[in-house]
Structures are given as structure tokens and as C-alpha cells.
Design an enzyme around this catalytic site. Structure first.
Site, PDB file in Angstrom:
ATOM      1  N   ARG A   1       0.795  -1.227   0.000  1.00  0.00           N
ATOM      2  CA  ARG A   1       0.000   0.000   0.000  1.00  0.00           C
ATOM      3  C   ARG A   1       0.832   1.284   0.000  1.00  0.00           C
ATOM      4  NH1 ARG A   1      -3.108  -3.871   1.599  1.00  0.00           N
ATOM      5  NH2 ARG A   1      -1.236  -4.539   2.664  1.00  0.00           N
ATOM      6  N   THR A   2       1.774   1.364   0.956  1.00  0.00           N
ATOM      7  CA  THR A   2       2.477   2.636   1.094  1.00  0.00           C
ATOM      8  C   THR A   2       3.212   2.958  -0.199  1.00  0.00           C
ATOM      9  OG1 THR A   2       2.714   2.111   3.417  1.00  0.00           O
ATOM     10  CG2 THR A   2       4.031   3.930   2.605  1.00  0.00           C
TER      11      THR A   2
ATOM     12  N   HIS B   1       5.340   5.725  11.489  1.00  0.00           N
ATOM     13  CA  HIS B   1       4.849   5.624  10.111  1.00  0.00           C
ATOM     14  C   HIS B   1       3.924   6.829   9.918  1.00  0.00           C
ATOM     15  CE1 HIS B   1       3.489   4.209   6.373  1.00  0.00           C
ATOM     16  NE2 HIS B   1       3.235   2.937   6.653  1.00  0.00           N
TER      17      HIS B   1
ATOM     18  N   LYS C   1      25.568  -4.777  -2.317  1.00  0.00           N
ATOM     19  CA  LYS C   1      27.040  -4.794  -2.462  1.00  0.00           C
ATOM     20  C   LYS C   1      27.691  -4.102  -1.284  1.00  0.00           C
ATOM     21  CE  LYS C   1      26.733  -4.310  -7.498  1.00  0.00           C
ATOM     22  NZ  LYS C   1      26.901  -3.342  -8.570  1.00  0.00           N
TER      23      LYS C   1
ATOM     24  N   ARG D   1      11.283   3.439   3.144  1.00  0.00           N
ATOM     25  CA  ARG D   1      10.930   2.601   4.306  1.00  0.00           C
ATOM     26  C   ARG D   1      12.145   1.762   4.635  1.00  0.00           C
ATOM     27  NH1 ARG D   1       5.695  -1.212   4.504  1.00  0.00           N
ATOM     28  NH2 ARG D   1       4.788   0.783   5.117  1.00  0.00           N
TER      29      ARG D   1
HETATM   30  C1  NCD Z   1       1.841  -1.120   8.148  1.00  0.00           C
HETATM   31  C2  NCD Z   1       3.316  -0.970   8.184  1.00  0.00           C
HETATM   32  O1  NCD Z   1       4.024  -1.335   7.249  1.00  0.00           O
HETATM   33  O2  NCD Z   1       3.729  -0.467   9.186  1.00  0.00           O
HETATM   34  N1  NCD Z   1       1.199  -1.180   6.931  1.00  0.00           N
HETATM   35  C3  NCD Z   1       1.151  -0.140   6.059  1.00  0.00           C
HETATM   36  O3  NCD Z   1       2.020   0.653   5.915  1.00  0.00           O
HETATM   37  N2  NCD Z   1       0.033   0.022   5.334  1.00  0.00           N
HETATM   38  C4  NCD Z   1       1.333  -2.134   9.099  1.00  0.00           C
HETATM   39  C5  NCD Z   1       1.904  -3.510   9.086  1.00  0.00           C
HETATM   40  O4  NCD Z   1       2.843  -3.827   8.391  1.00  0.00           O
HETATM   41  O5  NCD Z   1       1.352  -4.305   9.831  1.00  0.00           O
END
Ligand code: NCD
Length: 864
Positions: free
Chosen positions: A598-599, A675, A626, A647
Site C-alpha cells: 500500500r504505502t 509511520h 554490495k 521505508r
Molecule cells: C503497516 C506498516 O508497514 O507499518 N502497513 C502499512 O504501511 N500500510 C502495518 C503492518 O505492516 O502491519
């Protein structure tokens, strides 16, 4: 407010404002006349030209916008602010007053769009619960003089039906002396109905023992075939005479009969032998309804209706009247409510009036119908949905009637009234009923309002010869419900034209596919929206321009409001245009060192919907493998892009990246710490779904230790007045450092069990996945992974308006059945709510991420 104020000026309003506000407006080059606010000694000595009081008192002000300041904690209850006194004055002098900033903005937006609305001075005078339901269908309108030359019965019946909430009638082909049985009588009916109707209508033809062979001449001019066994005249005495009608009548047009007892059994057998549907009108006997129930159970295509008078009157009331059910029959009808497909009026009220030795009018019983049913709704014997299904959805389906897109009925659900002892006899005269038809919209116009018919006769279409409405190929019970349900909701939504309604039917909601979105906006004929100056202005004035977005701690409440205002504009833009060109020529890099669906994809989609471009780097295929450091990787991506969305599993990754990057870093999740963008979209979801955040009880359930989305969202809650429940196994409790941020600033309670009582007072149930990847021991994960499971049993204790959120992905913590949870709520309209909001939440994420990207990168020069 500034863009809205400018808008008011642009559309020709003269602006007045008191001291500070006036200066502010004029500083922004908008003409505005200064008015003195009230002073302590009263307003008398102010010069009228500059006196707010005088302007209010003399009604020279058309609209007064005054936003109360939020300082209730600092003042004693007896304190009366100047603002309060001016608002009081506006109310006293009947000056329209707006005290809420969102309402003010929306109102100004609406004014500027110059939508031609019919607003009368009664539109705002209601203290009752109003619902808007689709225009109803009177499937069996008895018109005694339908075949009689120069009879006015038809027009009277259409007027009375319209005033009672019906926008379509099916006229019974049986009259008092003569019925519609052949070309001659049907021609007489056409003459009687031509240019007389206040609503859409169709007529049918009645079967006689010998007219089967002639029906071919009239079949194209009627809606259905009616086989009368129990009418005043022209009844068929032998079922044998009916067999030929079944042979001859085309399968696309319905067959309706009022057969009872053994005749009914024979007709059902005939229908079964011919494998064709049949509709049974005016069921009154307990054995008949039981037989229909059995036939349905055996798969026969039989539907039925019951006259509303039969549900509320019995031979206990009129012992002489054989047309009424006995008390036992009536009880059986109520017990078989699920078998009854439609409610009707028919000729039963006419017969009852006759038995009561009253002079029966053609319109007797019509006005009683909806109030009787709504009284049963008020008593809990029926639901509003039961009524709509049986007076709209099922009639349309069974009789292949067209959808009346612009017809609806506004009903005051809980308004009680006493049925008058008027010129039109009613069996319920003197009784108190609940529910009043307030307004009927027909073909997009108000046709009836508060007791007055405002439409002209002749506006209704004769739909007798209309062919069948195309349907999905199968007509089994599953497919018919799926056709019926959404159509009703669409009507309701169309009334509101609100993109915020939560509906089970996604094709009508905000979450429609792009093609259906385009269709629906075309239907509403709203011109395509070009993001106006207000959006550019908002984007140009954000404090996030060229800033790293690492933590929610960088955001205060004003920032959030600005972000959400931009997100709302983005939503409108996307729904109308698909792609906006706000970030044309800009490029972002996305780099996800942890899995993401999703993100990552929503950031990429957001960038593309803003007209920008994306380069996505797969961490596993990059030089990181590497041994390249995070810092060097970021420096590299910064050479190619205008911002980086990242991320990373380590807690300090976002900070490290920000410290070396010349372009903004947007944190898409750093270990189990934060997040932020997920929290923004979670908060936006709450606001959009529930209208506000303040005053809510928010319950976090699951892995509160590692769930980074929880850590971010809960910190954003600090900006609101909320009550927070933290429910987790003790091993997965919220980390101490997060709790330390909350203490003394927000009310929160911790629990290890999610009991019914917590669920019952929750407005937002925020569930999280147990984060397997962050556990040191897999055994521990296995022990805790199914600690909480949200299923329908849990939801049973919940409020109808609660929403379930989840950042997703989910594992076992929300069972699939919750996806299909639906509850009916009546607010202004009947709404079908899905408490499972997690799929909608993803969609909101797109708009919030668009808003954030635009705010961070600023509008492209073309756009300004
Ligand atoms: C979450 C995350 O990655 O922190 N999901 C997200 O970003 N939509 C929650 C999760 O991984 O459980």
C-alpha cells in the site's frame, strides 16, 4: 477562510467585517467595509454606517459568519462574549448565521457554483427526523371508473397517490361496472388517462372466460394480464378458462391474479406447468400465504402482495366484511412477512368503506398506506427497509418497471398526526399514526409539498406499452437481490450527491472504479473541476515545502487541517479529472527496504495522479546488496529526484537519510518507531467517515508494541479531545516512551482483554497485525498471533456507527466475515453502513499522500 472570502467578493458580495478581520481581508486586496463591534456600554452611540448592530437590525446583512473562539476553558459560564452577543443579535433579527468554518466554506462554495435549487421558506423548518426514500409504486391502484366515459376517477387517484408518496401506479384493469378486457375498453381507458396523470402509470388487461384469443390485439398496450377471481364484476369462475391465457400471454409480461384457496392452488400448478412467474395480488388467508411460502420454497416463480388494509384491519373490526382477513389470518400474514414481496392498496379499502356503509371514494385508503406502515416501523414491527423493498424495490423488479432517477419522497419519520374525519372516509379516522409525506419529487421537480400538489396533471408518462427493462441474464433470488439493493441505494445517494456516504455498493460510492466515477459525475452533470486558486494557494502556503517528513511530531493541529483540506481538494480533483498537473515535471524515488504493497504503490499512484513521475528502486536489486551504506544510497537517489520516499527496518534510518539528503525524505516507516503518512491517512479517514475526531473513543487493538502506525497515530491524537483504549497482551503493550508522550495530555486506559463493554463504547476500532518480523522468538509470536480476532461476534456489541480501521496487511486479527458487515442506519436518509472501513481507508490514503507530496514539492510553476 481567505480563499472563501475572496470567492464571496468575486461573486459580487459586499463584505463587512469587524476590526481585525477587516484589516486582514483588506491586506489581502479584498475590499471590505469596517464595522465597529459592540462595545460594553451598548451599541447605541455607534454611527449606523459603521455599526454592526445597526446593520444586523436593519437587515442590510444577508449572511453573518461568526466563528466562536474555542476558549471555553478559560471563562466563567456567566461570561457573555461580544461574539456571542452579535450572534444572538443575528438570530433575533433573523439574519442567516453560520458559526462553523467548514459549513461556511461549503456554503460559499455552493453559492459560487450557482446551483439552481428550489429552496422555499419551509425547507429549514423541521424538528423531525427526515428521510428521503425512492418514489413508491402503487402496484394495484383501483380506479372504479377506469372504463367509464368521462370519469375523473383516474386523475383523482393519481393526485392522491402522488400526495401519499407514490410516483408510479399500476392500474387494476377491473372497474366498478366495467373492466378492461378488450380493445374497446382499453381505448376508453386511454382516453380517460390521456394527459390526466400526475405520475407514471400503466394499465393492464383483465382476463375473461372467452377473451384469450383477442388479447393479441392489446398486448402491446398494457403492462400485464390480470386474472380476476374475486372482484366486483367480470370474474373468471373456472380455472379451465385460464389455461388458454397462459398459452397465449407473452412470457415477458407478468401475469397477476387474485385467486384464492383452491383457485390459487390451480393457478400455481398452471404457472408451474408453464414454467412462468405469476404474481398473487391481495393475499388474505392464512392457508394461501402458507401455500405461497411452500411454493417459493419448492422453487416456483411466485411473488405476492398483501393490501395494507389487510395488515391493519380484520373481521374483528368489521365482522360483516368477507374481504378482510380474520384475526388469525392477519396474524399469519404478519408471521409470513418475509414471504410478502409487495404491499398494495387495491380495492380492499373501497370494499371496507362499502361495508362500513360509507360513500366510497376512489381514493379511499391511499393516504393511509404509508403512515400505517411507518407506524409499524415506529412500533418496531417493520423496518424502513422492509417498506422500501415492498413499495419500491420489489415492485420494480417483479413488474419490470423503469427506474425513476429523479423521483423521491421526503418523509418525516417520527411526526405523529391524527387521521382527520375529512370528506374522504378512512377506517383509521381519529387514530394517531406516525410518519408524514413532506415532499414528493417527480422528474426532478417538487410535485407535492406540505399538503399542496405543485405539479400539473399530464406530467406522468403512460408506460403501459413499455418493453421489459433489460436485466442480468439470471433471475434467481441471488441475482435479483443484488439488482434490487444497489438500485435503491443509488437513488438515495443520488439525492444527496455526497461522495462521503459509506455504502456496501462500491459502484456508487467514492470508491468506484474510475469508469463508474466518470459515469456518475457525468450523470450529475457537474462541470470538470480545474483545481482553483484555493488549492494552489493552499499548496503554496504549507510549512512543509522542501521539508523532510520524518515524524508526526513535526505536525500541529493547524498543519493537519491544512493537509486534510488539500487532501479533500485532491479527492474532488481525482474523481473528476483522474490526473491533476500539479507536480508536472517533478520526480520522486521510492526505495523500500521492507516489503510494502500500500504505502509504496499509493505514493507512486499519488505522484502519477499529480502529473509527476516515479522511479522505484528495489532494495534487493540495488547496490545496498554490495554493501553500500544508506547515506550513499540516499545521496545517489537525491541526484535524480525531487523527493525520496523510504521505508527501512532500522529505527534511525529516517534521520540518517534526512541528514545527508538535499531533497526531502518522506518516511514510509522506520522500524517499529513511526509511520507518519499512515497516521495522517488514518486520521483523515476518521474525519471523513465520522465527521470529527473530537469526542471520540478510539480503541487500539493488537500489537501496540511494534505497530509503528499506532505510535504515530496515537501521537496525533494529542491534538484532539479523545478517549483512548489500549488493548493488547501485556507482552505487546504500548512502549513506555510513547505512553510518556501521552501522559497528562490525553485520557487513556490499558486492557489485556477486548470485552463487550469496551467495544460498545468505541467509535473507532483500530486493529493491527502482530508484527512477526520484529519478534525475537518465533514461539512467542506463535503464542500471541491470534490473541485477538475481530469477527461478527465482536461487532454485535458495537455501535452501528463504529468504524473498524486497520493499516493492513491483516493476518488473522480481522476475520473475513467482517468485510461483509452491514448495518442500516437512518439519519437524514437511509444509509447502509459498512463498519469495516479498512478498504476505504486505503483510498483515503491516496488523497492524503497526494496532498503531502504536493505540499512538500510545491505546485509546478505552470500551475500557479
Ligand atoms: C503497516 C506498516 O508497514 O507499518 N502497513 C502499512 O504501511 N500500510 C502495518 C503492518 O505492516 O502491519
Amino acid at each position: 477562510m481567505l480563499p472563501s472570502i475572496r470567492r464571496l467578493h468575486e461573486i459580487g458580495y459586499r463584505l463587512f467585517a469587524t476590526a481585525g478581520t477587516s484589516d486582514f481581508i483588506q491586506e489581502h486586496d479584498i475590499p471590505c467595509q469596517y464595522l465597529e463591534t459592540l462595545n460594553e456600554s451598548g451599541a447605541k452611540e455607534q454611527k449606523s454606517e459603521y455599526s454592526l448592530t445597526q446593520h444586523l437590525a436593519n437587515s442590510t446583512i444577508d449572511l453573518y459568519i461568526n466563528l466562536p473562539s474555542n476558549n471555553r476553558f478559560r471563562r466563567p459560564a456567566s461570561y457573555m462574549s461580544t461574539g456571542y452577543r452579535t450572534r444572538r443579535l443575528a438570530v433575533d433579527y433573523s439574519i442567516p448565521l453560520v458559526t462553523n468554518v467548514k459549513c461556511a466554506k461549503l456554503l460559499i462554495e455552493a453559492l459560487s457554483r450557482k446551483i439552481n435549487l428550489e429552496v422555499s421558506d419551509v425547507d429549514f423548518q423541521s424538528s423531525h427526523r427526515t428521510v428521503i426514500i425512492p418514489g413508491l409504486v402503487n402496484i394495484a391502484a383501483f380506479v372504479p371508473g377506469i372504463a367509464k366515459a368521462k370519469s375523473s376517477d383516474f386523475e383523482e387517484v393519481t393526485r392522491a397517490s402522488l400526495a401519499s408518496g407514490f410516483t408510479m401506479i399500476r392500474v387494476l384493469p377491473v372497474g366498478l361496472d366495467e373492466s378492461l378486457t378488450d380493445a374497446r375498453t382499453i381505448t376508453a381507458a386511454h382516453i380517460n388517462t390521456k394527459n390526466k396523470s400526475h405520475l407514471d402509470f400503466n394499465i393492464s388487461v383483465a382476463a375473461t372466460w372467452d377473451n384469450a384469443q383477442q388479447l393479441g390485439q392489446v398486448v402491446s398496450e398494457v403492462g400485464s394480464l390480470f386474472i380476476p377471481f374475486n372482484h366486483l364484476s367480470g370474474n373468471i369462475n373456472k380455472v379451465a378458462a385460464v389455461a388458454s391465457h397462459f398459452n397465449i400471454w407473452p412470457p415477458v409480461k407478468p401475469i397477476v391474479t387474485d385467486a384464492k384457496t383452491t383457485d390459487l392452488a390451480s393457478i400455481l400448478l398452471l404457472a408451474s406447468l408453464h414454467s412462468r412467474p405469476v404474481h398473487i395480488h391481495n393475499v388474505i388467508h392464512k392457508h394461501d400465504i402458507a401455500l405461497i411460502a411452500l411454493s417459493k420454497e419448492k422453487g416456483l416463480q411466485v411473488t405476492c402482495d398483501v393490501s395494507v388494509y389487510a395488515l391493519f384491519l380484520s373481521r374483528a373490526d368489521y365482522p360483516e366484511d368477507p374481504h378482510l382477513p380474520t384475526s388469525k389470518d392477519q396474524k399469519a400474514l404478519w408471521e409470513h412477512m418475509d414471504i410478502i414481496d409487495c404491499f398494495s392498496i387495491g380495492s380492499l379499502p373501497y370494499y371496507v368503506a362499502h361495508s362500513a356503509k360509507q360513500n366510497p371514494s376512489p381514493i379511499v385508503g391511499i393516504a393511509d398506506t404509508l403512515p400505517l406502515l411507518l407506524s409499524a416501523v415506529a412500533d418496531g414491527r417493520l423496518t424502513l427497509d422492509d417498506v422500501i423493498q415492498r413499495l419500491h424495490d420489489n415492485p420494480k423488479r417483479i413488474f419490470d418497471l423503469h427506474e425513476q432517477q429523479d423521483s423521491s419522497v421526503e418523509v418525516e419519520l417520527d411526526r405523529r398526526f391524527t387521521v382527520p374525519l375529512g370528506p374522504i372516509w378512512s377506517a383509521f379516522a381519529g387514530k394517531t399514526l406516525t410518519g408524514v409525506v413532506r415532499r414528493v419529487m417527480f422528474n426532478g421537480q417538487t410535485a407535492y409539498l406540505d399538503g399542496t400538489i405543485t405539479s400539473q396533471r399530464g406530467q406522468g408518462k403512460d408506460i403501459s406499452g413499455m418493453g421489459p427493462i433489460p436485466r442480468p441474464s439470471t433471475r434467481d433470488s441471488t441475482s435479483s437481490t443484488s439488482v434490487v439493493g444497489p438500485r435503491r441505494r443509488m437513488t438515495v445517494e443520488h439525492q444527496l450527491q455526497s461522495p462521503f456516504l459509506r455504502s456496501a455498493d462500491h459502484s456508487n460510492s467514492t470508491y468506484a472504479t474510475p469508469s463508474t466515477m466518470q459515469q456518475s459525475s457525468a450523470l450529475m452533470s457537474i462541470p470538470p473541476m480545474i483545481p482553483g486558486p484555493s488549492l494552489s494557494e493552499m499548496i503554496s502556503h504549507t510549512p512543509f515545502f522542501r521539508k523532510h517528513i520524518i515524524s508526526v511530531k513535526q505536525f500541529d493541529r493547524n498543519d493537519l487541517h491544512l493537509l486534510f483540506s488539500i487532501a479533500q481538494e485532491m479527492r474532488i480533483g481525482v474523481e473528476r479529472q483522474g490526473v491533476l498537473n500539479i507536480l508536472q515535471g517533478r520526480l520522486i524515488c521510492t526505495m523500500f527496504f521492507e516489503p510494502s504493497t500500500r504505502t509504496c504503490s499509493s505514493f507512486e499512484a499519488a505522484m502519477q495522479r499529480l502529473g509527476g513521475k516515479v522511479v522505484s528502486v528495489t532494495a534487493s536489486a540495488s547496490s545496498v546488496t554490495k554493501g553500500e551504506s544508506l547515506g550513499d544510497t540516499i545521496r545517489t537517489l537525491a541526484c535524480y529526484s525531487d523527493a525520496i520516499v523510504m521505508r527501512h527496518p532500522s529505527a534511525d534510518s529516517a534521520q540518517i537519510a534526512a541528514s545527508v539528503s538535499p531533497v526531502p525524505i518522506i518516511n514510509g516507516g522506520n522500524g517499529s518507531i513511526e509511520h507518519p503518512t499512515q497516521a495522517f491517512l488514518d486520521l483523515f479517514t476518521i474525519r471523513e467517515e465520522l465527521g470529527t475526531v473530537n469526542g471520540l473513543t478510539i480503541t487500539f487493538v493488537g500489537d501496540l508494541k511494534y505497530g509503528r502506525t499506532v505510535h504515530s497515530l496515537i501521537r496525533l491524537m494529542l491534538h484532539y479531545h479523545v478517549n483512548v483504549n489500549l488493548v493488547s497482551p501485556s507482552q505487546l503493550a504500548l512502549p513506555e516512551e510513547v505512553k510518556a508522550d501521552l501522559r497528562g495530555r490525553i485520557e487513556f486506559q490499558e486492557y489485556t482483554e477486548l470485552n463487550r463493554e469496551i467495544v460498545a463504547r468505541t467509535d473507532v476500532l483500530y486493529c493491527t497485525r502482530v508484527q512477526q518480523e520484529r519478534f525475537e522468538s518465533n514461539d512467542e509470536y506463535e503464542r500471541l498471533k491470534s490473541y485477538f480476532v475481530i469477527d461478527n461476534r465482536v461487532l454485535r456489541a458495537a455501535k452501528k456507527g463504529m468504524i473498524v480501521l486497520h493499516p493492513l496487511p491483516r493476518n488473522q486479527e480481522i476475520s473475513d466475515e467482517v468485510d461483509f458487515d452491514q448495518v442500516n442506519c437512518v439519519s437524514f436518509v437511509l444509509l447502509t453502513m459498512q463498519r469495516a472501513a479498512y478498504f476505504r481507508q486505503m483510498r483515503y490514503g491516496l488523497f492524503v499522500r497526494m496532498a503531502l507530496l504536493a505540499a512538500v514539492m510545491g505546485p509546478s510553476s505552470d500551475h500557479i
